[in-house]
Design a protein around this motif. Sequence first.
Motif, PDB file in Angstrom:
ATOM      1  N   SER A 236       4.235   4.130   7.108  1.00 38.28           N
ATOM      2  CA  SER A 236       5.691   3.826   7.471  1.00 38.28           C
ATOM      3  C   SER A 236       6.016   2.522   7.033  1.00 38.28           C
ATOM      4  O   SER A 236       7.397   2.404   7.156  1.00 38.28           O
ATOM      5  CB  SER A 236       5.543   3.805   9.251  1.00 38.28           C
ATOM      6  N   GLU A 237       5.418   1.649   6.621  1.00 38.63           N
ATOM      7  CA  GLU A 237       5.599   0.445   5.955  1.00 38.63           C
ATOM      8  C   GLU A 237       5.776   0.268   4.451  1.00 38.63           C
ATOM      9  O   GLU A 237       6.154  -0.409   3.674  1.00 38.63           O
ATOM     10  CB  GLU A 237       4.882  -0.884   6.494  1.00 38.63           C
ATOM     11  N   LEU A 238       4.857   1.412   3.959  1.00 41.17           N
ATOM     12  CA  LEU A 238       4.647   1.529   2.434  1.00 41.17           C
ATOM     13  C   LEU A 238       6.185   1.348   1.602  1.00 41.17           C
ATOM     14  O   LEU A 238       6.260   0.795   0.473  1.00 41.17           O
ATOM     15  CB  LEU A 238       3.994   2.729   1.868  1.00 41.17           C
ATOM     16  N   GLY A 239       6.913   2.465   1.910  1.00 34.61           N
ATOM     17  CA  GLY A 239       8.204   2.724   1.202  1.00 34.61           C
ATOM     18  C   GLY A 239       8.786   1.137   1.085  1.00 34.61           C
ATOM     19  O   GLY A 239       9.393   0.890   0.064  1.00 34.61           O
ATOM     20  N   ASP A 240       8.952   0.619   2.184  1.00 39.17           N
ATOM     21  CA  ASP A 240       9.943  -0.799   2.161  1.00 39.17           C
ATOM     22  C   ASP A 240       9.155  -1.882   1.268  1.00 39.17           C
ATOM     23  O   ASP A 240      10.028  -2.596   0.387  1.00 39.17           O
ATOM     24  CB  ASP A 240      10.233  -1.340   3.640  1.00 39.17           C
ATOM     25  N   ARG A 241       7.929  -1.704   1.271  1.00 41.14           N
ATOM     26  CA  ARG A 241       6.854  -2.778   0.734  1.00 41.14           C
ATOM     27  C   ARG A 241       7.234  -2.540  -0.953  1.00 41.14           C
ATOM     28  O   ARG A 241       7.179  -3.213  -1.660  1.00 41.14           O
ATOM     29  CB  ARG A 241       5.680  -2.728   0.920  1.00 41.14           C
ATOM     30  N   LEU A 242       7.455  -0.912  -1.157  1.00 41.18           N
ATOM     31  CA  LEU A 242       7.343  -0.779  -2.645  1.00 41.18           C
ATOM     32  C   LEU A 242       8.754  -1.152  -3.227  1.00 41.18           C
ATOM     33  O   LEU A 242       9.041  -1.545  -4.281  1.00 41.18           O
ATOM     34  CB  LEU A 242       7.181   0.784  -2.695  1.00 41.18           C
ATOM     35  N   PHE A 243       9.837  -0.928  -2.266  1.00 41.63           N
ATOM     36  CA  PHE A 243      11.245  -1.468  -2.553  1.00 41.63           C
ATOM     37  C   PHE A 243      11.077  -2.914  -2.859  1.00 41.63           C
ATOM     38  O   PHE A 243      11.876  -3.213  -3.683  1.00 41.63           O
ATOM     39  CB  PHE A 243      12.310  -0.830  -1.442  1.00 41.63           C
ATOM     40  N   GLU A 244      10.521  -3.636  -1.847  1.00 39.65           N
ATOM     41  CA  GLU A 244      10.416  -5.159  -2.327  1.00 39.65           C
ATOM     42  C   GLU A 244       9.696  -5.457  -3.390  1.00 39.65           C
ATOM     43  O   GLU A 244      10.139  -6.386  -4.270  1.00 39.65           O
ATOM     44  CB  GLU A 244       9.706  -5.844  -0.831  1.00 39.65           C
ATOM     45  N   ALA A 245       8.755  -4.486  -3.847  1.00 37.19           N
ATOM     46  CA  ALA A 245       8.300  -4.970  -5.069  1.00 37.19           C
ATOM     47  C   ALA A 245       8.846  -4.998  -6.409  1.00 37.19           C
ATOM     48  O   ALA A 245       8.750  -5.600  -7.354  1.00 37.19           O
ATOM     49  CB  ALA A 245       6.752  -4.083  -5.366  1.00 37.19           C
ATOM     50  N   VAL A 246      10.125  -3.886  -6.363  1.00 39.93           N
ATOM     51  CA  VAL A 246      10.894  -3.937  -7.500  1.00 39.93           C
ATOM     52  C   VAL A 246      12.299  -4.540  -7.355  1.00 39.93           C
ATOM     53  O   VAL A 246      13.094  -4.221  -8.121  1.00 39.93           O
ATOM     54  CB  VAL A 246      11.135  -2.322  -7.818  1.00 39.93           C
ATOM     55  N   ALA A 247      12.351  -5.334  -6.243  1.00 40.75           N
ATOM     56  CA  ALA A 247      13.568  -6.083  -5.827  1.00 40.75           C
ATOM     57  C   ALA A 247      14.143  -6.815  -6.832  1.00 40.75           C
ATOM     58  O   ALA A 247      15.545  -6.886  -7.298  1.00 40.75           O
ATOM     59  CB  ALA A 247      13.204  -6.920  -4.715  1.00 40.75           C
ATOM     60  N   PHE A 274      11.338   6.236  -1.816  1.00 39.16           N
ATOM     61  CA  PHE A 274      11.254   5.423  -2.932  1.00 39.16           C
ATOM     62  C   PHE A 274      10.926   6.333  -4.198  1.00 39.16           C
ATOM     63  O   PHE A 274      11.246   6.104  -5.419  1.00 39.16           O
ATOM     64  CB  PHE A 274       9.895   4.638  -2.593  1.00 39.16           C
ATOM     65  N   MET A 275      10.157   7.447  -4.183  1.00 36.15           N
ATOM     66  CA  MET A 275      10.165   8.455  -4.997  1.00 36.15           C
ATOM     67  C   MET A 275      11.337   9.052  -5.691  1.00 36.15           C
ATOM     68  O   MET A 275      11.443   9.417  -6.959  1.00 36.15           O
ATOM     69  CB  MET A 275       9.298   9.627  -4.523  1.00 36.15           C
ATOM     70  N   GLN A 276      12.256   9.168  -4.850  1.00 37.26           N
ATOM     71  CA  GLN A 276      13.767   9.728  -5.533  1.00 37.26           C
ATOM     72  C   GLN A 276      14.372   8.558  -6.218  1.00 37.26           C
ATOM     73  O   GLN A 276      14.957   9.048  -7.252  1.00 37.26           O
ATOM     74  CB  GLN A 276      14.476  10.170  -4.099  1.00 37.26           C
ATOM     75  N   GLU A 277      14.261   7.315  -5.736  1.00 40.58           N
ATOM     76  CA  GLU A 277      14.695   6.118  -6.588  1.00 40.58           C
ATOM     77  C   GLU A 277      13.944   6.072  -7.845  1.00 40.58           C
ATOM     78  O   GLU A 277      14.575   5.710  -8.902  1.00 40.58           O
ATOM     79  CB  GLU A 277      14.711   5.070  -5.790  1.00 40.58           C
ATOM     80  N   LEU A 278      12.637   6.271  -7.641  1.00 38.53           N
ATOM     81  CA  LEU A 278      11.738   6.169  -8.867  1.00 38.53           C
ATOM     82  C   LEU A 278      12.217   7.207 -10.007  1.00 38.53           C
ATOM     83  O   LEU A 278      12.476   6.924 -10.988  1.00 38.53           O
ATOM     84  CB  LEU A 278      10.152   6.379  -8.584  1.00 38.53           C
ATOM     85  N   HIS A 279      12.094   8.356  -9.539  1.00 38.50           N
ATOM     86  CA  HIS A 279      12.925   9.580 -10.223  1.00 38.50           C
ATOM     87  C   HIS A 279      14.237   9.492 -10.962  1.00 38.50           C
ATOM     88  O   HIS A 279      14.373   9.438 -12.355  1.00 38.50           O
ATOM     89  CB  HIS A 279      13.052  10.766  -9.616  1.00 38.50           C
ATOM     90  N   ALA A 280      15.088   8.426 -10.251  1.00 40.76           N
ATOM     91  CA  ALA A 280      16.336   8.215 -10.786  1.00 40.76           C
ATOM     92  C   ALA A 280      16.337   7.072 -12.133  1.00 40.76           C
ATOM     93  O   ALA A 280      17.270   6.854 -12.618  1.00 40.76           O
ATOM     94  CB  ALA A 280      17.228   7.496  -9.720  1.00 40.76           C
ATOM     95  N   SER A 296      -8.819  17.617  -2.870  1.00 41.38           N
ATOM     96  CA  SER A 296      -7.912  17.638  -2.229  1.00 41.38           C
ATOM     97  C   SER A 296      -6.671  16.478  -2.757  1.00 41.38           C
ATOM     98  O   SER A 296      -7.099  15.203  -3.202  1.00 41.38           O
ATOM     99  CB  SER A 296      -8.105  16.721  -0.786  1.00 41.38           C
ATOM    100  N   PRO A 297      -5.499  16.657  -2.816  1.00 34.62           N
ATOM    101  CA  PRO A 297      -4.438  15.996  -3.565  1.00 34.62           C
ATOM    102  C   PRO A 297      -4.417  14.709  -2.704  1.00 34.62           C
ATOM    103  O   PRO A 297      -4.593  14.642  -1.788  1.00 34.62           O
ATOM    104  CB  PRO A 297      -3.139  16.677  -3.300  1.00 34.62           C
ATOM    105  N   PHE A 298      -4.532  13.613  -3.634  1.00 36.10           N
ATOM    106  CA  PHE A 298      -4.413  12.157  -2.992  1.00 36.10           C
ATOM    107  C   PHE A 298      -2.967  11.636  -3.436  1.00 36.10           C
ATOM    108  O   PHE A 298      -2.617  11.751  -4.804  1.00 36.10           O
ATOM    109  CB  PHE A 298      -5.345  11.584  -3.924  1.00 36.10           C
ATOM    110  N   TRP A 299      -2.372  11.123  -2.770  1.00 35.67           N
ATOM    111  CA  TRP A 299      -1.005  10.673  -3.018  1.00 35.67           C
ATOM    112  C   TRP A 299      -0.642   9.182  -3.171  1.00 35.67           C
ATOM    113  O   TRP A 299      -1.497   8.385  -2.433  1.00 35.67           O
ATOM    114  CB  TRP A 299       0.081  11.146  -2.008  1.00 35.67           C
ATOM    115  N   PRO A 300       0.061   8.494  -3.990  1.00 32.38           N
ATOM    116  CA  PRO A 300       0.904   9.389  -4.760  1.00 32.38           C
ATOM    117  C   PRO A 300       0.552   9.864  -6.334  1.00 32.38           C
ATOM    118  O   PRO A 300       1.452  10.342  -6.867  1.00 32.38           O
ATOM    119  CB  PRO A 300       2.170   8.160  -5.102  1.00 32.38           C
ATOM    120  N   ALA A 301      -0.675   9.705  -6.381  1.00 33.84           N
ATOM    121  CA  ALA A 301      -1.279  10.357  -7.702  1.00 33.84           C
ATOM    122  C   ALA A 301      -0.786  11.789  -7.911  1.00 33.84           C
ATOM    123  O   ALA A 301      -0.351  12.501  -9.052  1.00 33.84           O
ATOM    124  CB  ALA A 301      -2.613  10.075  -7.833  1.00 33.84           C
TER     125      ALA A 301
END
Length: 475
Positions: A236-247, A274-280, A296-301
């Motif tokens: 629940s916190e990861l997306g926001d923290r990733l956005f902060e990392a690319v601020a 975040f993945m949608q913005e990464l794609h863009a 088993s799939p391991f995300w985000p890899a």
Amino acid sequence: MAPQRFHEQFDQIQRSMPDVPLALGPDDASEFIYEKGVVLARDGRDAALVEETVRTHFTAATGLTGDHVRRDSPETNRSGITRIKVGDPGHGDRRGDRAVTHALRAMSEREGRAGRRIVSRNHVVSIAVNSCPGDEPVPASLSQGTNPAPAEAAHDPGTAVGVLVVDNGLTHDHALVPLLAHVDGDLHGTETDADGNLLQYVGHGTFIAGVLAAVAPNTDITVRNTLNDAGAILESELGDRLFEAVADGWPDIISLSAGTSNGRTDGLLGMDAFMQELHAHGTLLVAAAGNNASASPFWPAAYADLPEYRDVVLSVGALRGDGEFGACFSNHGSWVKVYAPGERLTSALTGFDAPVPYAYQHSTYEACRYGFTYVCTCQSPSHVGVLSEDGGTVKPDQVMFEGYAHWSGTSFATPVVAGLVAAHMTANKETDPRAARSQLLAANTQFAEVRGAHVPALRPAGWRPVPVVQRPVGA
């Protein structure tokens, strides 16, 4: 009885998140860790639908009460995710949470009709440490240098490839290592415990930066301390923290050595935005495949296997010391797109301002827990760890780090591949990292054997194989 590493890791993460009750999933299968009493949904209509459906389901069809069901976070986060409480987080133990299980079940029919994901557990995303207990760093002599050895290339600020490492922070003395002269970013902060021992995982981000800089000297590397709490963060916190990392701007390449499985094949709900913005953007995400020795799939890899992200994400598994076969701990499967050396690499753990002690947390096994016949990191070097001993009656083994370390995991195969993509960009004057990824894989002629499959392998020129010792039959 061999120590159960995943449960030891669970205890370590729970201590780092004392206010977040956690459980193992699914149903104590020890594949992932998640927050008890909470599910996730997208903001707006989905969150309202989950809240209404779960409350009605609990009231009508189960012994659970709907009184706990309510939204628990404001709809203001950039990741677009709402936490919804569905039960008492104090109920039950680490073996699972029936409220969360019933909430997911209540939404299954709705998801089937909608044809899309609506609800999710709140998973713990963590540094992809080796599930074998021997993955902790081992002191290495400064005179032997790094492995991979630094490539012969100059750093040119005008053409350097921008690489963002999302991990824990840098050690305070990292700048004393010549290889890390051009590395910038966040410091880890507290590095030692009350007894002066280096905390577990401290140096993880520094080690990764060193591997990257060795493979691709013409890089501007920034390390963010997104995963400073025992290398873990809630979905629940990861997306926001990733956005902060690319601020400050999207880099050419993101190197991410963390993730989680979730029992699904469609990604993490908390990473959707975040993945949608990464794609863009033009950024390439190079992500660790994880160390559960699982398909088993391991995300985000595993996004690398979804059609819309195949050119956007590159998933990386680990080869054992000789580079010919997969490491015992590496995740595997068609969703892992490339493998690189990831066992007993050598890089900078700290700077050189003073030696620092470290007490091992996990004990080694007598044999590989996955049944491999070579002497792997599960077994060697042998040591006793404090977390593996009942009642703390045995004193853990302690070592002294003076700068360099040997370390194993897909965590470290990942910066090898990120570095090779960056080096390809420099050598070929390629400005598009996604195009560089495709060109590098298309031109590759190296392969290895992983679980009986013939898979692409990338081995940097400066990497030196580590001799592999086979365990005698019957030992």
